[in-house]
Scaffold this active site. Structure first.
Site, mmCIF file in Angstrom:
data_model
loop_
_atom_site.group_PDB
_atom_site.id
_atom_site.type_symbol
_atom_site.label_atom_id
_atom_site.label_comp_id
_atom_site.label_asym_id
_atom_site.label_seq_id
_atom_site.Cartn_x
_atom_site.Cartn_y
_atom_site.Cartn_z
ATOM 1 N N THR A 25 36.985 29.476 12.339
ATOM 2 C CA THR A 25 38.101 30.445 11.956
ATOM 3 C C THR A 25 37.831 32.412 12.036
ATOM 4 O O THR A 25 36.465 32.025 12.407
ATOM 5 C CB THR A 25 37.913 30.574 10.418
ATOM 6 O OG1 THR A 25 37.796 31.253 9.766
ATOM 7 C CG2 THR A 25 39.226 29.225 10.181
ATOM 8 N N SER A 48 30.520 31.930 6.469
ATOM 9 C CA SER A 48 31.236 32.435 7.430
ATOM 10 C C SER A 48 32.404 32.291 6.649
ATOM 11 O O SER A 48 32.934 32.318 5.631
ATOM 12 C CB SER A 48 31.620 30.540 8.176
ATOM 13 O OG SER A 48 32.205 29.894 7.243
ATOM 14 N N HIS A 49 33.197 32.670 8.281
ATOM 15 C CA HIS A 49 34.714 33.448 7.585
ATOM 16 C C HIS A 49 35.822 32.476 6.776
ATOM 17 O O HIS A 49 35.471 32.489 5.995
ATOM 18 C CB HIS A 49 35.301 33.724 9.118
ATOM 19 C CG HIS A 49 36.753 34.860 9.239
ATOM 20 N ND1 HIS A 49 37.996 33.614 8.608
ATOM 21 C CD2 HIS A 49 37.141 35.790 8.492
ATOM 22 C CE1 HIS A 49 39.153 34.809 8.283
ATOM 23 N NE2 HIS A 49 38.495 35.565 8.111
ATOM 24 N N GLY A 50 35.373 30.805 7.419
ATOM 25 C CA GLY A 50 36.559 30.335 7.324
ATOM 26 C C GLY A 50 35.857 30.458 5.235
ATOM 27 O O GLY A 50 37.196 29.752 4.825
ATOM 28 N N VAL A 53 37.074 33.046 3.088
ATOM 29 C CA VAL A 53 38.826 32.764 3.322
ATOM 30 C C VAL A 53 38.914 31.713 2.397
ATOM 31 O O VAL A 53 40.018 32.125 1.385
ATOM 32 C CB VAL A 53 38.756 34.049 3.726
ATOM 33 C CG1 VAL A 53 40.754 33.591 3.992
ATOM 34 C CG2 VAL A 53 38.952 34.698 4.906
#
Length: 91
Positions: A25, A48-50, A53
């Site tokens: 993501t 990581s982004h995923g 978030v």
């Protein structure tokens, strides 16, 4: 968490409560987090982004699941446990 799985190619058709399974993501995926009930990515780590978030949205998340997009198909009922990192197909 039990939910129906939605793969990348069909993300635009997501319904609330589906589990999003995708390679990775980035910021472009953010609108789907408010609809999804969980996240699985093929690439990533704790920062990581995923993963970040998903934590912000309170979603269970499992990252670094190699081959997830080919192993799971849209519409399958899956069980996702973000605490243990287990994702499996329910019969």
């Amino acid at each position: 968490l039990l939910g129906f799985e939605k793969i990348l190619e069909e993300a635009n058709n997501m319904k609330p409560g589906e589990i999003l399974i995708c390679p990775i993501t980035d910021v472009g995926w953010t609108p789907y987090f408010s609809i999804a009930s969980g996240l699985v990515t093929e690439i990533g780590g704790m920062l990581s982004h995923g993963a970040v978030v998903a934590r912000e949205y309170g979603l269970p998340c499992v990252v670094n699941v190699q081959g997830a997009c080919s192993k799971f198909k849209t519409g399958q009922m899956v069980e996702l446990d973000g605490s243990t990192g287990v994702i499996k197909i329910c019969q």
